[in-house]
Enzyme design. Structure first.
Site, PDB file in Angstrom:
ATOM      1  CG  ASN A 122      15.779  -9.064  -3.131  1.00  0.00           C
ATOM      2  OD1 ASN A 122      15.050  -8.074  -3.105  1.00  0.00           O
ATOM      3  ND2 ASN A 122      17.085  -8.979  -3.351  1.00  0.00           N
ATOM      4  CG  ASP A 145       7.941  -1.354   1.334  1.00  0.00           C
ATOM      5  OD1 ASP A 145       6.861  -1.145   1.902  1.00  0.00           O
ATOM      6  OD2 ASP A 145       8.351  -2.497   1.066  1.00  0.00           O
ATOM      7  CG  ASP A 181       1.216   6.958  -1.195  1.00  0.00           C
ATOM      8  OD1 ASP A 181       2.234   6.262  -1.401  1.00  0.00           O
ATOM      9  OD2 ASP A 181       0.656   6.991  -0.070  1.00  0.00           O
TER      10      ASP A 181
HETATM   11  C1  LIG Z   1       3.750  -0.816   0.448  1.00  0.00           C
HETATM   12  S1  LIG Z   1       3.484  -2.484   0.024  1.00  0.00           S
HETATM   13  C2  LIG Z   1       2.394  -2.381  -1.404  1.00  0.00           C
HETATM   14  C3  LIG Z   1       1.706  -3.677  -1.705  1.00  0.00           C
HETATM   15  C4  LIG Z   1       0.796  -3.687  -2.933  1.00  0.00           C
HETATM   16  N1  LIG Z   1       1.539  -3.440  -4.165  1.00  0.00           N
HETATM   17  C5  LIG Z   1      -0.330  -2.702  -2.779  1.00  0.00           C
HETATM   18  O1  LIG Z   1      -0.378  -1.702  -3.506  1.00  0.00           O
HETATM   19  O2  LIG Z   1      -1.190  -2.949  -1.911  1.00  0.00           O
HETATM   20  C6  LIG Z   1       5.038  -2.939  -0.705  1.00  0.00           C
HETATM   21  C7  LIG Z   1       5.213  -4.446  -0.788  1.00  0.00           C
HETATM   22  O3  LIG Z   1       6.432  -4.710  -1.485  1.00  0.00           O
HETATM   23  C8  LIG Z   1       7.063  -5.829  -0.887  1.00  0.00           C
HETATM   24  N2  LIG Z   1       8.488  -5.750  -1.212  1.00  0.00           N
HETATM   25  C9  LIG Z   1       9.344  -4.762  -0.873  1.00  0.00           C
HETATM   26  N3  LIG Z   1      10.565  -5.002  -1.352  1.00  0.00           N
HETATM   27  C10 LIG Z   1      10.492  -6.185  -2.021  1.00  0.00           C
HETATM   28  C11 LIG Z   1      11.453  -6.975  -2.716  1.00  0.00           C
HETATM   29  N4  LIG Z   1      12.726  -6.574  -2.836  1.00  0.00           N
HETATM   30  N5  LIG Z   1      11.057  -8.127  -3.262  1.00  0.00           N
HETATM   31  C12 LIG Z   1       9.763  -8.536  -3.136  1.00  0.00           C
HETATM   32  N6  LIG Z   1       8.807  -7.837  -2.485  1.00  0.00           N
HETATM   33  C13 LIG Z   1       9.160  -6.679  -1.930  1.00  0.00           C
HETATM   34  C14 LIG Z   1       6.750  -5.670   0.591  1.00  0.00           C
HETATM   35  O4  LIG Z   1       6.850  -6.898   1.296  1.00  0.00           O
HETATM   36  C15 LIG Z   1       5.337  -5.125   0.560  1.00  0.00           C
HETATM   37  O5  LIG Z   1       4.373  -6.146   0.665  1.00  0.00           O
END
Ligand SMILES: C[S@@+](CC[C@H](N)C(=O)[O-])C[C@H]1O[C@@H](n2cnc3c(N)ncnc32)[C@H](O)[C@@H]1O
Length: 240
Positions: A122, A145, A181
């Site tokens: 995390n 996200d 976005d």
């Molecule tokens: C919408 S994706 C975007 C991935 C990448 N940055 C891209 O532009 O292709 C968001 C990513 O953030 C990760 N993520 C979300 N919250 C997180 C956290 N608290 N710690 C680590 N990773 C996290 C999710 O698992 C996901 O793979």
């Protein structure tokens, strides 16, 4: 959703994805993780970070170099591109998506990358305690996200207080780069970070220029296909 059997208090910005891993991904975890993945001592939950644990960059990379940390590196497109084109810089990918980390390792191995480490945890906990204070030169958060439903906004990573966490890990003058976005998340990021005393804008006008080190990912492509504007932001860590 809290991870089963845990006692995390604050909401997290992710839901752990299950699903079967491919043979190649399984192999990556077996054979490449010892090279690329920094094992984190856990606290309560599977993706938590024990508050006493530390990641010492000089020990991990065997040298002293600028450090770029990418939060939520997904499949690893941006950080693989960056670590192959900037061998003089050290990179750290922080992600909770097991399959995405496997893919990142496979690509790193193919490209003979030695300046990249991965952490499955995390991200706010990594910034808050695992990294030494002021150890990062840049933090990248691309397409976090969006948690677009109002009742889920509390899960957004860039919320009040994030400046303190990111500002702790960044060195004075270090840069926080973001892209999204989702217009209302972009507005929230800007409002939150404008108000955080650790940061000042590193752009003039409404939004930052597209960061040239950011490669196109499926998330950006999807946003463009849906007619959304892509917003970049950049903030500088003010001196302590
Ligand atoms: C919408 S994706 C975007 C991935 C990448 N940055 C891209 O532009 O292709 C968001 C990513 O953030 C990760 N993520 C979300 N919250 C997180 C956290 N608290 N710690 C680590 N990773 C996290 C999710 O698992 C996901 O793979």
């Amino acid at each position: 959703m809290a991870e089963p059997g845990t006692r995390r208090q604050a909401p997290v910005s992710f839901v752990r994805r299950g699903g079967r891993m491919s043979d190649a991904q399984e192999r990556a975890w077996r054979e490449l993780a010892p090279t690329y993945v920094h094992d984190v001592p856990r606290d309560a939950a599977h993706t938590s970070v024990h508050p006493d644990a530390r990641f010492i960059p000089e020990e991990e990379y065997g040298r002293s170099a600028p450090l770029v940390v990418e939060i939520g590196s997904g499949q690893g497109h941006a950080i693989i591109h960056a670590s192959t084109t900037r061998r003089d810089v050290d990179f750290l990918a922080v992600e909770v998506y097991h399959g995405g980390l496997a893919r990142t390792m496979l690509e790193a191995y193919k490209a003979d990358v030695t300046n990249l480490r991965l952490i499955e945890a995390n991200a706010p906990e990594v910034l808050e305690t695992l990294l030494p204070e002021g150890s990062a030169d840049e933090i990248w958060i691309f397409f976090p996200d969006p948690w677009h439903k109002k009742r889920h906004h509390k899960r957004r990573m860039i919320s009040p207080g994030f400046g303190r966490i990111a500002g702790r890990a960044l060195r004075d003058g270090g840069v926080l780069r973001l892209a999204t976005d989702w217009e209302d998340y972009a507005l929230q990021m800007r409002e939150v970070l404008d108000a955080e005393p650790e940061f000042q804008r590193a752009f003039a006008g409404d939004w930052a220029e597209r960061f040239e080190g950011r490669v196109m990912t499926a998330f950006e492509r999807k946003g463009i296909d849906k007619g959304r504007d892509i917003r970049d932001l950049a903030y500088t860590r003010v001196p302590r």
